[in-house]
Structure formats: structure tokens, C-alpha cells
Design an enzyme around this catalytic site. Structure first.
Site, short mmCIF file in Angstrom:
data_model
loop_
_atom_site.label_atom_id
_atom_site.label_comp_id
_atom_site.label_asym_id
_atom_site.label_seq_id
_atom_site.Cartn_x
_atom_site.Cartn_y
_atom_site.Cartn_z
N ASN A 12 0.87 -1.17 0.00
CA ASN A 12 0.00 0.00 0.00
C ASN A 12 0.92 1.23 0.00
OD1 ASN A 12 -1.82 2.02 0.44
ND2 ASN A 12 -2.70 1.12 2.30
N LYS A 19 3.47 0.85 2.95
CA LYS A 19 3.08 -0.14 3.96
C LYS A 19 3.05 -1.49 3.26
CE LYS A 19 -0.33 2.44 6.46
NZ LYS A 19 -1.74 2.55 6.67
N ARG A 94 -2.35 -1.96 -3.67
CA ARG A 94 -3.60 -1.24 -3.50
C ARG A 94 -3.57 -0.03 -4.41
NH1 ARG A 94 -5.03 3.20 0.91
NH2 ARG A 94 -7.24 3.38 0.45
N HIS A 183 -12.47 2.73 -0.55
CA HIS A 183 -12.42 1.77 0.57
C HIS A 183 -13.12 0.45 0.23
CE1 HIS A 183 -12.26 5.33 3.64
NE2 HIS A 183 -11.03 4.93 3.34
N HIS A 211 -16.74 2.18 7.33
CA HIS A 211 -15.28 2.19 7.43
C HIS A 211 -14.91 3.58 7.93
CE1 HIS A 211 -11.07 1.33 5.89
NE2 HIS A 211 -11.06 2.64 6.09
N GLY A 213 -12.02 5.62 9.63
CA GLY A 213 -10.66 5.83 10.09
C GLY A 213 -10.33 7.27 9.80
N ARG A 244 -10.75 15.89 5.85
CA ARG A 244 -11.58 16.17 4.66
C ARG A 244 -12.98 16.61 5.08
NH1 ARG A 244 -10.37 10.44 1.92
NH2 ARG A 244 -8.27 10.39 2.74
N ARG A 289 -8.32 10.31 18.59
CA ARG A 289 -7.90 10.14 19.99
C ARG A 289 -7.68 11.49 20.66
NH1 ARG A 289 -3.89 5.55 18.00
NH2 ARG A 289 -3.78 7.13 16.38
N ILE A 336 -11.14 4.19 13.80
CA ILE A 336 -12.14 4.69 14.76
C ILE A 336 -13.23 3.64 14.98
CG2 ILE A 336 -13.84 6.51 15.19
CD1 ILE A 336 -12.10 8.37 13.38
N GLY A 337 -13.72 3.08 13.91
CA GLY A 337 -14.80 2.09 13.99
C GLY A 337 -14.43 0.87 14.82
N GLU A 387 -7.49 -5.36 4.56
CA GLU A 387 -7.40 -5.13 3.12
C GLU A 387 -6.23 -5.88 2.51
OE1 GLU A 387 -7.71 -1.20 4.70
OE2 GLU A 387 -8.63 -0.51 2.84
P1 ADP Z 1 -6.25 5.47 7.75
O1 ADP Z 1 -7.46 5.99 7.03
O2 ADP Z 1 -5.10 6.43 7.75
O3 ADP Z 1 -5.88 4.04 7.40
P2 ADP Z 1 -6.97 4.36 10.32
O4 ADP Z 1 -7.99 3.38 9.87
O5 ADP Z 1 -5.69 3.83 10.84
O6 ADP Z 1 -6.71 5.47 9.26
O7 ADP Z 1 -7.67 5.25 11.46
C1 ADP Z 1 -7.01 6.30 12.05
C2 ADP Z 1 -8.00 6.95 13.03
O8 ADP Z 1 -8.38 5.99 14.02
C3 ADP Z 1 -7.42 8.15 13.75
O9 ADP Z 1 -8.37 9.19 13.80
C4 ADP Z 1 -7.20 7.58 15.15
O10 ADP Z 1 -7.32 8.57 16.14
C5 ADP Z 1 -8.37 6.62 15.27
N1 ADP Z 1 -8.17 5.70 16.39
C6 ADP Z 1 -7.26 4.71 16.52
N2 ADP Z 1 -7.38 4.14 17.75
C7 ADP Z 1 -8.38 4.80 18.39
C8 ADP Z 1 -8.98 4.70 19.68
N3 ADP Z 1 -8.58 3.80 20.56
N4 ADP Z 1 -9.98 5.55 19.99
C9 ADP Z 1 -10.40 6.48 19.11
N5 ADP Z 1 -9.88 6.63 17.88
C10 ADP Z 1 -8.89 5.80 17.53
#
Ligand code: ADP
Length: 405
Positions: A12, A19, A94, A183, A211, A213, A244, A289, A336-337, A387
Site C-alpha cells: 500500500n 506499507k 492497493r 475503501h 469504514h 478511520g 476532509r 484520539r 475509529i470504527g 485489506e
Molecule cells: P487510515 O485511514 O489512515 O488508514 P486508520 O484506519 O488507521 O486510518 O484510522 C485512524 C483513526 O483511528 C485516527 O483518527 C485515530 O485517532 C483513530 N483511532 C485509533 N485508535 C483509536 C482509539 N482507541 N480511539 C479512538 N480513535 C482511535
């Protein structure tokens, strides 16, 4: 007859990062994984995790993706993870945007690579970087199967009424201005996994997959196929994200250009893509976070950013309930999810009319699987996405089918 296992790399590539995960297939075992960060900047960080929780880290100046790939392969040998490059039989990349050209994963021939580059307008932050990763691997390992796996492919099943924008027809016909989504690999993975968890055929199931994040999108899935999704022509549309905007009134663009005197479309694009979302509203961070921590301290901008984020996801869930005529499950995945119980709660708060009841005793950090109450009509699932595994599976499938250029 025993199946001979082969090593497959899932890549990726981002604009300054790479990655990767190395698999033994078909066993689907991750042998090693890692990331090269800050490519093209001083002090690039090169990390490999392997074996029994072993970790290798190195700081070096890695100026190009090609050098990053070269270093990765050399270190895999140096760390005795590989005995020679020849052990790698295939690599999957990817690719964010496949446009109307690619509706499934394909072996990367020269014309495929040119099309990926041509599609940069659909994913300006991603496609050029994805292409760089592909070129780097092709140069160093020209003879292995190289496969492109598109984030848009899963959404190729959307009906025209959902993927078209109400613009003059010619903009679609001449310029392919339509919704592509993104995604897709993740929405596809969690859909498959949810059917296993619920022990029901995909053909009987309707899902709303979230999804969420740093980038975030919500998809309506029926019969295992994407029916509609929140991201659009590019990954800027849909729900609010880390940096965004998600959906906004398009008339704000010319209005803000005039008001701010920023007439560069590139700069405007940059504001909507990189300075908005959680970061723009909170003024603190794009990272959920940090927003959660600042919200706890009562910082009003963080409270607003948090509430807006949850509200935008909730509204898409509502839309897709209507599109699908209900849903069997709502699925949460990505950073986040997967990790934030408090965000999941906020999104699904006061949705009992829809038959959605979260069980807070199950909605805990680190949970996987069902988090809805037994009485909930709609199941709520937390499923860590994978993924890379989908990418490795597609490489192996195309390799076994002897697909070549
Ligand atoms: P990307 O789209 O870059 O792949 P990720 O799927 O890794 O992103 O998600 C990153 C997001 O997930 C960030 O906003 C991070 O703060 C959030 N996140 C990760 N762990 C936690 C947690 N324990 N509580 C709340 N948010 C979290």
C-alpha cells in the site's frame, strides 16, 4: 497432493510511505510486515515486524519508492525472512481509483499502469503514489506476478441512479464525472466476514458498513454487492473525516474563492482535503484520539468536532436504511470504527426506532464481533478490516489462473 506455499507481498504505497505485508499463501499466514515512512524526506523510518514479536527499525535517507523497495527486499534477506528474492512469487498493490476501466483486480501490464496514472484526477493524493510503488517493484522484480487491487472495484455494482450526479449529461459522457466510491476492499472484506459471523448466506443479508478511520466512508450492501456508498468522484465526499470536509454545498467553492481571494483550484482542493474535517473544526488535531481527549477536558471545539463527525455518519446510516429498506447489520471497521466505543455509541444514540440497540456492556475497547443487545432487530458488529489479506488472495487467485500480460 500437498499445496506448495508461496510468498506474496501486499503493498500500500502512499506519497511518502510504503506499507507492506508478506504472506505465506494459501495458508494466509503473515510472515512479516512493516512500513517505510518519510520517503523523500530526511531521516526516513524503516520498520519491520516479524517472527515472535521481533522488531527491526532503521533510520536512513530514502529518497524514492524504488530505494524503499530495494531496502525492504535487502532487509528481508538480511533478517533471514527470505533466503532470496525469488521466493516472492507475486505482489499486489492497493490502487485507490480504477475509474470506469477497472471493475476487478488485474495483472499490471504496461497499459494498466498508464491507465492508473491517467486516473490521477480521481485520486490525486493516492493514484500517483500507488503507481510509483508498482513501478518500483516492477523494476526490481520484473518477472513476478504484479496485481492491482482497486478500492473502487467493489462499488462497480452500484446502479446508475446511484452513481450518476445530476449534472448535464455531457460531463459524464465526456469526462466520466460520476461517483466511484473508495475503501471498497475494506467494505468487501467486512461484508464477507459478517456473513461468516452471522452464519448466513450473503444473499439473504443487507448491511450498512462503516469504514471510519482517518478517511471514512459508509456503504449500503445487498446480496454481497455495493448498492451505494458515501464517497464520490474522489474520496473527498460523504461523511466528515480527519482532514476532509465530506459533503458540502458545492456553491461554497466559488463563494469561498471570491471571499478569500484564493483562486488556485489546487489550493482550494488542499483546504477541503487537508485542512478541514476534525482538524478544521477542532483546530486541535485530525486524530480522533486527540479529539476525544480534548472533549473530555471540555474543549468546546473538540465537542463540536466529535458531535459533527458522529452526526454525519448517523445521517448516512439513515439514508442507507431507506435505500435498502432496512438492514440486518451495521458494521464498524477501521481505526475509529474498530477502536472507539464512545464514537460508536454516539453514532447509534437514539436510533431505537430503527430497531438499533447497542449493548454498552459489549461495546468495549478491543471488542470484536457482535455489540448489539439480544433484543436489537439490527445486529451491530465490530470487524477489524484486513485489506492486505484481500490483496494477497487476489494475487494468489490470478497467479493460480496463470494470468499474465
Ligand atoms: P487510515 O485511514 O489512515 O488508514 P486508520 O484506519 O488507521 O486510518 O484510522 C485512524 C483513526 O483511528 C485516527 O483518527 C485515530 O485517532 C483513530 N483511532 C485509533 N485508535 C483509536 C482509539 N482507541 N480511539 C479512538 N480513535 C482511535
Amino acid at each position: 497432493m500437498s499445496i506448495k506455499s508461496s510468498k506474496i507481498m501486499a503493498m500500500n504505497a502512499g506519497s511518502s510511505s510504503l506499507k507492506w505485508q508478506l504472506y505465506d499463501m494459501p495458508e494466509e499466514v503473515v510472515i512479516a510486515k512493516g512500513i517505510v515512512e518519510r520517503i523523500g524526506l530526511p531521516n526516513s523510518i524503516f520498520t519491520v515486524k516479524y517472527g515472535n514479536k521481533e522488531k527491526f527499525e532503521k533510520i536512513a535517507n530514502i529518497s524514492t519508492h524504488e530505494l524503499a523497495v530495494q531496502m525492504l527486499l535487502d532487509e528481508l534477506i538480511g533478517l533471514h525472512i527470505l533466503s532470496s528474492y525469488d521466493e516472492i512469487k507475486g505482489v499486489g498493490h492497493r490502487v485507490v481509483a480504477g475509474g470506469e476501466y477497472f471493475k476487478e483486480s488485474v495483472v499490471v501490464c504496461d497499459d494498466v499502469l498508464s491507465k492508473i496514472e491517467e486516473l490521477a484526477a480521481l485520486a490525486p493524493l493516492h493514484n500517483p503514489a500507488n503507481a510509483q510503488g508498482i513501478r518500483a517493484f516492477k523494476k526490481i522484480l520484473p518477472n513476478i506476478t504484479s496485481v492491482a487491487v482497486f478500492d473502487t472495484a467493489f462499488h462497480a455494482t452500484m446502479p446508475e441512479e446511484n452513481y450518476r450526479y445530476p449534472l448535464p449529461n455531457e460531463y459524464y459522457e465526456k469526462y466520466q464525472a460520476r461517483k466511484y466510491g473508495a475503501h471498497g476492499t475494506s467494505h468487501y472484506y467486512v461484508t464477507q466476514k459478517a456473513s461468516k459471523i452471522l452464519n448466513r448466506s450473503l444473499h439473504d443479508l443487507k448491511f450498512i458498513t462503516c469504514h471510519i478511520g482517518n478517511g471514512a466512508s459508509v456503504t449500503a450492501v445487498r446480496n454481497g454487492q455495493s448498492v451505494d456508498t458515501s464517497m464520490g468522484f474522489t474520496p473527498l465526499a460523504g461523511v466528515m473525516m480527519g482532514t476532509r470536509t465530506g459533503d458540502i454545498d458545492p456553491s461554497l467553492i466559488p463563494y469561498l474563492m471570491e471571499k478569500t481571494g484564493i483562486y488556485s483550484t489546487q489550493e482550494m482542493n488542499n483546504i477541503f482535503n487537508k485542512k478541514s474535517g476534525l482538524l478544521g473544526i477542532s483546530g486541535i488535531s485530525s486524530d480522533m484520539r486527540d479529539i476525544i481527549a480534548a472533549r473530555k477536558e471540555g474543549k468546546k471545539e473538540a465537542i463540536l468536532a466529535f458531535d459533527m463527525f458522529a452526526n454525519r455518519v448517523k445521517k448516512y446510516i439513515g439514508q442507507y436504511f431507506a435505500v435498502l429498506n432496512g438492514a440486518d447489520a451495521i458494521i464498524f471497521t477501521a481505526g475509529i470504527g474498530e477502536n472507539s466505543a464512545v464514537v460508536r455509541s454516539k453514532i447509534l444514540e437514539e436510533m431505537d426506532w430503527f430497531g438499533i440497540e447497542i449493548d454498552e456492556s459489549k461495546n468495549l475497547p478491543g471488542v470484536e464481533g457482535v455489540i448489539s443487545a439480544d433484543s436489537s432487530k439490527v445486529k451491530i458488529l465490530v470487524i477489524p478490516t484486513d485489506e492486505e489479506l484481500v490483496i494477497a488472495r487476489d494475487v494468489e487467485r490470478l497467479r493460480q489462473a496463470l494470468r499474465t500480460c
